[in-house]
Design a protein around this motif. Sequence first.
Motif, mmCIF file in Angstrom:
data_model
loop_
_atom_site.group_PDB
_atom_site.id
_atom_site.type_symbol
_atom_site.label_atom_id
_atom_site.label_comp_id
_atom_site.label_asym_id
_atom_site.label_seq_id
_atom_site.Cartn_x
_atom_site.Cartn_y
_atom_site.Cartn_z
ATOM 1 N N ILE A 75 -4.952 16.865 9.246
ATOM 2 C CA ILE A 75 -4.428 17.888 8.344
ATOM 3 C C ILE A 75 -5.521 18.321 7.372
ATOM 4 O O ILE A 75 -6.481 17.596 7.120
ATOM 5 N N VAL A 81 1.904 22.139 3.370
ATOM 6 C CA VAL A 81 2.541 21.601 4.569
ATOM 7 C C VAL A 81 2.822 22.728 5.561
ATOM 8 O O VAL A 81 2.498 22.634 6.750
ATOM 9 N N LEU A 85 1.073 23.358 9.409
ATOM 10 C CA LEU A 85 1.816 23.483 10.657
ATOM 11 C C LEU A 85 1.613 24.851 11.296
ATOM 12 O O LEU A 85 1.497 24.959 12.527
ATOM 13 N N LEU A 101 9.451 20.961 10.682
ATOM 14 C CA LEU A 101 9.804 20.711 9.282
ATOM 15 C C LEU A 101 11.111 19.942 9.176
ATOM 16 O O LEU A 101 11.234 18.999 8.373
ATOM 17 N N LEU A 106 10.357 17.546 6.205
ATOM 18 C CA LEU A 106 9.249 18.074 5.416
ATOM 19 C C LEU A 106 9.608 19.351 4.662
ATOM 20 O O LEU A 106 8.803 19.839 3.862
ATOM 21 N N ALA A 114 -1.217 19.503 1.125
ATOM 22 C CA ALA A 114 -1.261 18.258 1.889
ATOM 23 C C ALA A 114 -2.020 17.167 1.160
ATOM 24 O O ALA A 114 -1.695 15.989 1.276
ATOM 25 N N GLN A 121 3.797 10.491 3.809
ATOM 26 C CA GLN A 121 4.102 11.912 3.992
ATOM 27 C C GLN A 121 3.030 12.610 4.814
ATOM 28 O O GLN A 121 3.332 13.460 5.662
ATOM 29 N N LYS A 122 1.783 12.239 4.588
ATOM 30 C CA LYS A 122 0.691 12.810 5.382
ATOM 31 C C LYS A 122 0.851 12.428 6.851
ATOM 32 O O LYS A 122 0.599 13.240 7.752
ATOM 33 N N LEU A 125 3.495 14.532 8.399
ATOM 34 C CA LEU A 125 2.975 15.869 8.662
ATOM 35 C C LEU A 125 2.077 15.860 9.893
ATOM 36 O O LEU A 125 2.147 16.761 10.742
#
Length: 205
Positions: A75, A81, A85, A101, A106, A114, A121-122, A125
Amino acid sequence: MVLRVTDMGVARGGVPVLDGVSLALGPGEALVLRGPNGIGKTTLLRAVAGLQPALAGQVEAAPESLVYAGHADGIKAALTVTENLAFWAQVFGTDDISTALETFRLAPLAHRQAGALSAGQKRRLGLARLLVTGRPVWLLDEPTVSLDVDAVAMFAGAVRGHLAAGGAALIATHIDLGLAEARVLDLAPHRAAPLELDDFDGVFL
């Protein structure tokens, strides 16, 4: 079959680690690679993905059917975020990021950079990228690193959904993902023989 690997041998740093590995995956199938640290699970996955050459063997898969997710999240910290994507969707020629998502929860973080996300959370993602690739065969190397119990269940649900849609997954993990339908391949019997002491060229490959 969507993926077939025949008699594959791989090396790490020039030293053979695995030999004679064969496996096959059809639509809706998952296979978990098991073995002690250092046996060559990452090396095998990278060779199957075409990211490094194999010593021997053959990989059969349709062109552009494989997608690899390794230890790096892949990322861009400066992008949100949603922007991350959308970037990967554009790379793979798709345009729907809503499912990604939603699946990895997310949406509440959609407009957060990010770089400001937690490690877990990373990772979510990074894994959500799989859902925007449109590719049927997922090659996953320790995908649950940094994930809490709820996020592991979230990821397992994403894999189940992928399999139900006719996809396939080859996963290296020590974690029980609760995928009752997944087969297991123990790589220990495929450990390559050590180099002989007089194999001067082999030692310095």
